[in-house]
Write a protein that holds these residues in place. Structure first.
Motif, PDB file in Angstrom:
ATOM      1  N   GLN A   1      24.864  22.917 -30.568  1.00  0.00           N
ATOM      2  CA  GLN A   1      23.509  22.593 -30.145  1.00  0.00           C
ATOM      3  C   GLN A   1      23.200  23.349 -28.860  1.00  0.00           C
ATOM      4  OE1 GLN A   1      22.948  18.401 -29.759  1.00  0.00           O
ATOM      5  NE2 GLN A   1      20.731  18.543 -29.656  1.00  0.00           N
ATOM      6  N   GLN A   3      20.296  24.210 -25.778  1.00  0.00           N
ATOM      7  CA  GLN A   3      19.092  23.761 -25.085  1.00  0.00           C
ATOM      8  C   GLN A   3      18.664  24.783 -24.049  1.00  0.00           C
ATOM      9  OE1 GLN A   3      20.148  19.829 -23.489  1.00  0.00           O
ATOM     10  NE2 GLN A   3      18.593  18.962 -24.823  1.00  0.00           N
ATOM     11  N   VAL A   5      16.228  24.745 -20.696  1.00  0.00           N
ATOM     12  CA  VAL A   5      15.516  23.834 -19.805  1.00  0.00           C
ATOM     13  C   VAL A   5      14.857  24.630 -18.699  1.00  0.00           C
ATOM     14  CG1 VAL A   5      15.710  21.864 -18.259  1.00  0.00           C
ATOM     15  CG2 VAL A   5      17.132  21.981 -20.318  1.00  0.00           C
ATOM     16  N   CYS A  22      15.030  29.101 -16.047  1.00  0.00           N
ATOM     17  CA  CYS A  22      15.344  28.577 -17.373  1.00  0.00           C
ATOM     18  C   CYS A  22      16.849  28.714 -17.589  1.00  0.00           C
ATOM     19  CB  CYS A  22      14.586  29.323 -18.448  1.00  0.00           C
ATOM     20  SG  CYS A  22      15.100  28.911 -20.135  1.00  0.00           S
ATOM     21  N   ALA A  24      20.056  28.063 -20.077  1.00  0.00           N
ATOM     22  CA  ALA A  24      20.514  27.812 -21.441  1.00  0.00           C
ATOM     23  C   ALA A  24      21.869  27.122 -21.386  1.00  0.00           C
ATOM     24  CB  ALA A  24      20.618  29.123 -22.219  1.00  0.00           C
ATOM     25  N   SER A  25      22.040  26.109 -22.225  1.00  0.00           N
ATOM     26  CA  SER A  25      23.311  25.380 -22.233  1.00  0.00           C
ATOM     27  C   SER A  25      23.647  24.953 -23.651  1.00  0.00           C
ATOM     28  CB  SER A  25      23.215  24.152 -21.323  1.00  0.00           C
ATOM     29  OG  SER A  25      22.235  23.244 -21.793  1.00  0.00           O
ATOM     30  N   GLY A  26      24.886  24.534 -23.833  1.00  0.00           N
ATOM     31  CA  GLY A  26      25.314  24.077 -25.146  1.00  0.00           C
ATOM     32  C   GLY A  26      26.316  25.023 -25.767  1.00  0.00           C
ATOM     33  N   TYR A 109      15.626  30.576 -29.744  1.00  0.00           N
ATOM     34  CA  TYR A 109      15.481  29.253 -29.151  1.00  0.00           C
ATOM     35  C   TYR A 109      14.357  29.254 -28.111  1.00  0.00           C
ATOM     36  CZ  TYR A 109      19.938  28.227 -31.324  1.00  0.00           C
ATOM     37  OH  TYR A 109      20.940  28.037 -32.246  1.00  0.00           O
ATOM     38  N   GLY A 111      12.329  26.829 -24.932  1.00  0.00           N
ATOM     39  CA  GLY A 111      12.287  25.689 -24.044  1.00  0.00           C
ATOM     40  C   GLY A 111      11.068  24.834 -24.329  1.00  0.00           C
ATOM     41  N   GLN A 112      10.945  23.752 -23.588  1.00  0.00           N
ATOM     42  CA  GLN A 112       9.865  22.792 -23.834  1.00  0.00           C
ATOM     43  C   GLN A 112       8.560  23.205 -23.167  1.00  0.00           C
ATOM     44  OE1 GLN A 112      12.166  22.446 -21.545  1.00  0.00           O
ATOM     45  NE2 GLN A 112      11.150  21.708 -19.698  1.00  0.00           N
TER      46      GLN A 112
END
Length: 120
Positions: A1, A3, A5, A22, A24-26, A109, A111-112
């Protein structure tokens, strides 16, 4: 997964500056291109700037000389330094990453989104 942020949006006066981040992680194996897009009300999402893993950048004509994209590969983080902001820069700014996850699958991918408002 995976994400993405974002942080750093807000309200600023014309001529002011903001810095977006920003992270990125996961389950990430490697990240290719990272970038920033924006979408103003009633308009389509558009590219602001993007940067490859090697540091090559592409900027939209509307932000050349005012915005600078950079990244820290060790932190899986991309930044957007925005100077000389104009009211027409008002939009929701989205982070994007093109990356291989831990299963070596390539994905795109987002972000929000973070709101940037330029107003006096």
């Amino acid at each position: 997964q995976v994400q993405l942020v974002e942080s750093g949006g807000g309200l600023v006066r014309p001529g002011g500056s903001l810095r977006l981040s920003c992270a990125a992680s996961g389950s990430i194996f490697s990240i290719n291109t990272m970038g920033w897009y924006r979408q103003a009300p009633g308009k389509q999402r558009e590219l602001v700037a993007r940067i490859t893993s090697g540091g090559s950048t592409t900027d939209a004509d509307s932000v050349k000389g005012r915005f600078t994209i950079s990244r820290d590969n060790a932190k899986n983080t991309v930044y957007l330094q925005m100077n000389s902001l104009k009211p027409e820069d008002t939009a929701v700014y989205y982070c994007n990453a093109d990356l291989f996850d831990s299963n070596r699958e390539l994905g795109d991918y987002w972000g929000q989104g973070t709101q940037v408002t330029v107003s006096s």
